[in-house]
Design a protein around this motif. Structure first.
Motif, PDB file in Angstrom:
ATOM      1  N   GLU A  95       0.815  -1.209   0.000  1.00 59.81           N
ATOM      2  CA  GLU A  95       0.000   0.000   0.000  1.00 59.81           C
ATOM      3  C   GLU A  95       0.848   1.259   0.000  1.00 59.81           C
ATOM      4  O   GLU A  95       1.866   1.338   0.670  1.00 59.81           O
ATOM      5  CB  GLU A  95      -0.920   0.022   1.228  1.00 59.81           C
ATOM      6  CG  GLU A  95      -2.223  -0.720   1.041  1.00 59.81           C
ATOM      7  CD  GLU A  95      -3.207  -0.424   2.159  1.00 59.81           C
ATOM      8  OE1 GLU A  95      -2.795   0.123   3.205  1.00 59.81           O
ATOM      9  OE2 GLU A  95      -4.396  -0.749   1.991  1.00 59.81           O
ATOM     10  N   MET A  96       0.388   2.240  -0.753  1.00 60.59           N
ATOM     11  CA  MET A  96       0.983   3.573  -0.747  1.00 60.59           C
ATOM     12  C   MET A  96       0.013   4.538  -0.077  1.00 60.59           C
ATOM     13  O   MET A  96      -1.202   4.475  -0.306  1.00 60.59           O
ATOM     14  CB  MET A  96       1.264   4.043  -2.168  1.00 60.59           C
ATOM     15  CG  MET A  96       2.431   3.361  -2.837  1.00 60.59           C
ATOM     16  SD  MET A  96       4.023   3.966  -2.229  1.00 60.59           S
ATOM     17  CE  MET A  96       4.053   5.615  -2.946  1.00 60.59           C
ATOM     18  N   LYS A  97       0.553   5.442   0.742  1.00 62.52           N
ATOM     19  CA  LYS A  97      -0.260   6.492   1.328  1.00 62.52           C
ATOM     20  C   LYS A  97      -0.285   7.686   0.382  1.00 62.52           C
ATOM     21  O   LYS A  97       0.639   7.890  -0.407  1.00 62.52           O
ATOM     22  CB  LYS A  97       0.315   6.919   2.679  1.00 62.52           C
ATOM     23  CG  LYS A  97       0.429   5.801   3.699  1.00 62.52           C
ATOM     24  CD  LYS A  97       1.147   6.285   4.956  1.00 62.52           C
ATOM     25  CE  LYS A  97       1.347   5.159   5.954  1.00 62.52           C
ATOM     26  NZ  LYS A  97       2.094   5.612   7.159  1.00 62.52           N
ATOM     27  N   GLY A  98      -1.331   8.473   0.482  1.00 60.76           N
ATOM     28  CA  GLY A  98      -1.406   9.650  -0.367  1.00 60.76           C
ATOM     29  C   GLY A  98      -2.490  10.606   0.093  1.00 60.76           C
ATOM     30  O   GLY A  98      -3.309  10.286   0.956  1.00 60.76           O
ATOM     31  N   TYR A  99      -2.476  11.787  -0.499  1.00 66.78           N
ATOM     32  CA  TYR A  99      -3.454  12.832  -0.209  1.00 66.78           C
ATOM     33  C   TYR A  99      -4.148  13.158  -1.512  1.00 66.78           C
ATOM     34  O   TYR A  99      -3.517  13.598  -2.485  1.00 66.78           O
ATOM     35  CB  TYR A  99      -2.734  14.052   0.354  1.00 66.78           C
ATOM     36  CG  TYR A  99      -3.611  15.238   0.693  1.00 66.78           C
ATOM     37  CD1 TYR A  99      -4.693  15.125   1.551  1.00 66.78           C
ATOM     38  CD2 TYR A  99      -3.309  16.501   0.172  1.00 66.78           C
ATOM     39  CE1 TYR A  99      -5.478  16.224   1.878  1.00 66.78           C
ATOM     40  CE2 TYR A  99      -4.080  17.614   0.504  1.00 66.78           C
ATOM     41  CZ  TYR A  99      -5.158  17.467   1.348  1.00 66.78           C
ATOM     42  OH  TYR A  99      -5.932  18.560   1.676  1.00 66.78           O
ATOM     43  N   LEU A 100      -5.460  12.905  -1.581  1.00 68.43           N
ATOM     44  CA  LEU A 100      -6.239  13.091  -2.796  1.00 68.43           C
ATOM     45  C   LEU A 100      -7.144  14.306  -2.643  1.00 68.43           C
ATOM     46  O   LEU A 100      -7.875  14.427  -1.662  1.00 68.43           O
ATOM     47  CB  LEU A 100      -7.084  11.851  -3.076  1.00 68.43           C
ATOM     48  CG  LEU A 100      -7.881  11.854  -4.380  1.00 68.43           C
ATOM     49  CD1 LEU A 100      -6.960  11.649  -5.573  1.00 68.43           C
ATOM     50  CD2 LEU A 100      -8.953  10.753  -4.354  1.00 68.43           C
ATOM     51  N   VAL A 101      -7.085  15.210  -3.617  1.00 59.84           N
ATOM     52  CA  VAL A 101      -7.873  16.437  -3.563  1.00 59.84           C
ATOM     53  C   VAL A 101      -8.565  16.661  -4.908  1.00 59.84           C
ATOM     54  O   VAL A 101      -7.985  16.406  -5.964  1.00 59.84           O
ATOM     55  CB  VAL A 101      -7.000  17.677  -3.263  1.00 59.84           C
ATOM     56  CG1 VAL A 101      -7.860  18.833  -2.780  1.00 59.84           C
ATOM     57  CG2 VAL A 101      -5.914  17.372  -2.265  1.00 59.84           C
ATOM     58  N   LYS A 102      -9.790  17.150  -4.855  1.00 58.30           N
ATOM     59  CA  LYS A 102     -10.493  17.499  -6.084  1.00 58.30           C
ATOM     60  C   LYS A 102     -11.388  18.703  -5.840  1.00 58.30           C
ATOM     61  O   LYS A 102     -11.693  19.038  -4.690  1.00 58.30           O
ATOM     62  CB  LYS A 102     -11.298  16.305  -6.598  1.00 58.30           C
ATOM     63  CG  LYS A 102     -12.239  15.666  -5.596  1.00 58.30           C
ATOM     64  CD  LYS A 102     -12.802  14.361  -6.152  1.00 58.30           C
ATOM     65  CE  LYS A 102     -13.683  13.655  -5.147  1.00 58.30           C
ATOM     66  NZ  LYS A 102     -14.204  12.381  -5.666  1.00 58.30           N
ATOM     67  N   PRO A 103     -11.816  19.362  -6.888  1.00 56.47           N
ATOM     68  CA  PRO A 103     -12.695  20.518  -6.711  1.00 56.47           C
ATOM     69  C   PRO A 103     -14.011  20.097  -6.064  1.00 56.47           C
ATOM     70  O   PRO A 103     -14.558  19.043  -6.382  1.00 56.47           O
ATOM     71  CB  PRO A 103     -12.926  21.012  -8.143  1.00 56.47           C
ATOM     72  CG  PRO A 103     -11.801  20.439  -8.943  1.00 56.47           C
ATOM     73  CD  PRO A 103     -11.475  19.136  -8.301  1.00 56.47           C
ATOM     74  N   ALA A 104     -14.514  20.918  -5.155  1.00 59.06           N
ATOM     75  CA  ALA A 104     -15.800  20.638  -4.521  1.00 59.06           C
ATOM     76  C   ALA A 104     -16.914  20.757  -5.567  1.00 59.06           C
ATOM     77  O   ALA A 104     -16.853  21.599  -6.466  1.00 59.06           O
ATOM     78  CB  ALA A 104     -16.045  21.617  -3.380  1.00 59.06           C
ATOM     79  N   GLY A 105     -17.895  19.886  -5.462  1.00 55.68           N
ATOM     80  CA  GLY A 105     -19.009  19.948  -6.403  1.00 55.68           C
ATOM     81  C   GLY A 105     -18.597  19.635  -7.824  1.00 55.68           C
ATOM     82  O   GLY A 105     -19.177  20.162  -8.777  1.00 55.68           O
ATOM     83  N   GLN A 106     -17.599  18.772  -7.967  1.00 57.92           N
ATOM     84  CA  GLN A 106     -17.103  18.427  -9.293  1.00 57.92           C
ATOM     85  C   GLN A 106     -18.215  17.860 -10.162  1.00 57.92           C
ATOM     86  O   GLN A 106     -19.005  17.031  -9.737  1.00 57.92           O
ATOM     87  CB  GLN A 106     -15.988  17.385  -9.155  1.00 57.92           C
ATOM     88  CG  GLN A 106     -15.514  16.799 -10.473  1.00 57.92           C
ATOM     89  CD  GLN A 106     -14.570  15.624 -10.280  1.00 57.92           C
ATOM     90  OE1 GLN A 106     -14.116  15.375  -9.170  1.00 57.92           O
ATOM     91  NE2 GLN A 106     -14.282  14.894 -11.342  1.00 57.92           N
ATOM     92  N   SER A 107     -18.260  18.322 -11.391  1.00 51.65           N
ATOM     93  CA  SER A 107     -19.191  17.760 -12.364  1.00 51.65           C
ATOM     94  C   SER A 107     -18.408  17.367 -13.607  1.00 51.65           C
ATOM     95  O   SER A 107     -17.618  18.153 -14.127  1.00 51.65           O
ATOM     96  CB  SER A 107     -20.284  18.777 -12.728  1.00 51.65           C
ATOM     97  OG  SER A 107     -19.716  19.931 -13.320  1.00 51.65           O
ATOM     98  N   GLY A 108     -18.604  16.157 -14.062  1.00 59.09           N
ATOM     99  CA  GLY A 108     -17.841  15.694 -15.208  1.00 59.09           C
ATOM    100  C   GLY A 108     -16.498  15.134 -14.782  1.00 59.09           C
ATOM    101  O   GLY A 108     -16.073  15.277 -13.632  1.00 59.09           O
ATOM    102  N   LYS A 109     -15.821  14.506 -15.692  1.00 61.35           N
ATOM    103  CA  LYS A 109     -14.529  13.891 -15.406  1.00 61.35           C
ATOM    104  C   LYS A 109     -13.406  14.881 -15.708  1.00 61.35           C
ATOM    105  O   LYS A 109     -13.453  15.618 -16.689  1.00 61.35           O
ATOM    106  CB  LYS A 109     -14.371  12.611 -16.222  1.00 61.35           C
ATOM    107  CG  LYS A 109     -15.396  11.535 -15.835  1.00 61.35           C
ATOM    108  CD  LYS A 109     -15.157  10.251 -16.575  1.00 61.35           C
ATOM    109  CE  LYS A 109     -16.172   9.185 -16.185  1.00 61.35           C
ATOM    110  NZ  LYS A 109     -16.052   8.791 -14.764  1.00 61.35           N
ATOM    111  N   LEU A 110     -12.392  14.872 -14.851  1.00 66.46           N
ATOM    112  CA  LEU A 110     -11.307  15.857 -14.928  1.00 66.46           C
ATOM    113  C   LEU A 110      -9.972  15.188 -15.220  1.00 66.46           C
ATOM    114  O   LEU A 110      -9.772  13.997 -14.943  1.00 66.46           O
ATOM    115  CB  LEU A 110     -11.210  16.619 -13.603  1.00 66.46           C
ATOM    116  CG  LEU A 110     -12.460  17.340 -13.107  1.00 66.46           C
ATOM    117  CD1 LEU A 110     -12.196  17.953 -11.740  1.00 66.46           C
ATOM    118  CD2 LEU A 110     -12.903  18.404 -14.110  1.00 66.46           C
ATOM    119  N   GLY A 111      -9.050  15.984 -15.735  1.00 68.37           N
ATOM    120  CA  GLY A 111      -7.675  15.535 -15.843  1.00 68.37           C
ATOM    121  C   GLY A 111      -7.108  15.309 -14.451  1.00 68.37           C
ATOM    122  O   GLY A 111      -7.526  15.960 -13.484  1.00 68.37           O
TER     123      GLY A 111
END
Length: 306
Positions: A95-111
């Motif tokens: 297992e690798m640890k990590g910090y995942l962040v994305k825009p709040a209220g994301q709509s659609g798939k992002l790069g």
């Protein structure tokens, strides 16, 4: 008995004047040698004392050269515009640890973008950078590449001491595993980029060699890969170098010669030092260079990961 009157001008003149210690290029170079080559703090402090003129001056200057973990984040952890969480994902052999962040209220798939830390591990500054990336409209993953050794310790010096103990082949495989994880991530569009700083910049270059699925890589003052490995690079690259970073810049010409490809862009920011993007380091941060490089980075990633 009467008291003599003291004018406001005299009162101001009587106050001691506190001056910021002068930090020379030789001091910055000494710190760079310590943090990337010798890891010998005692020798560094002796050298800094000679350059500063006294132990007291050296003690004042050393924290200005180092990164300050208490420095306020540009995007706070509770910023409502982003959502972040600590996760684990499959590495090459665990297992690798990590910090995942994305825009709040994301709509659609992002790069998606891998954010690779410096040789201090996954610290608050890199978490902040991941949130900045998310604010630009990407899913950002900041892996902890010290995961095989238990993860990033709080103490910066202890974290730095762990990096020579990493297995380079395992690190490369874990970076490739991060690409695979994001390529299949449900909120991603299947396109994966990477941005890294210092040790992380070198890791992005190494990742470009080993991951044909990497769409784009941005390396800030990163060590170049071996010449014989360069032809394996398929990703578009954006390379940021610091003009005063003689240690890393020594490899630019050979790298350029092997690259010779239209999908590679590079810039040398004259007058800037290694780690110029790290706003938690008072002595080395260069706002003008950092802002310019960041704008170019975001534009590049948006173009390549759309």
């Amino acid at each position: 008995m009467t008291k003599s009157a003291v004018s406001p001008e005299s009162a101001r003149a009587a106050k001691p004047v506190i001056t910021k210690p002068a930090i020379t290029q030789a001091m910055i170079d000494a710190y760079d040698e310590y943090t990337h080559l010798t890891l010998d703090r005692r020798r560094f402090m002796e050298q800094l004392t000679r350059l500063a003129g006294s132990g007291a001056a050296a003690a004042t200057i050393a924290p200005l050269l180092a990164a300050n973990a208490a420095q306020a984040a540009i995007v706070s952890e509770d910023d409502p515009r982003v959502t972040g969480e600590d996760i684990t994902f499959p590495g090459s052999s665990g297992e690798m640890k990590g910090y995942l962040v994305k825009p709040a209220g994301q709509s659609g798939k992002l790069g998606t973008v891998i954010v690779v830390h410096e040789n201090r591990g996954l610290n608050p500054h890199i978490r902040d950078v991941a949130r900045r990336i998310a604010l630009e409209g990407f899913v950002a993953l900041a892996p902890d590449f010290l995961s095989p050794l238990g993860g990033t310790p709080v103490d910066e010096d202890k974290a730095r001491d762990l990096f020579p103990k990493l297995d380079p082949a395992q690190t490369a495989a874990n970076a490739v595993a991060a690409v695979a994880f994001l390529k299949g991530y449900q909120d991603g569009n299947g396109k994966v980029g990477a941005v890294g700083f210092c040790w992380g910049g070198g890791t992005v270059n190494m990742l470009a060699v080993n991951a044909p699925d990497l769409a784009a890589g941005v390396a800030y003052y990163g060590m170049q890969p071996k010449a014989e490995d360069v032809p394996r690079i398929k990703a578009a690259l954006l390379l940021h170098y610091a003009g005063l970073d003689t240690r890393i810049n020594a490899g630019i010409d050979a790298f350029k010669k092997e690259l010779g490809a239209a999908h590679v862009e590079y810039t040398v920011y004259e007058g800037a030092n290694h780690a110029f993007n790290n706003d938690t380091s008072a002595a080395r941060y260069d706002k003008q260079a950092a802002d310019l490089a960041w704008g170019r980075t975001v534009t590049f990633l948006r173009e390549k990961l759309a």
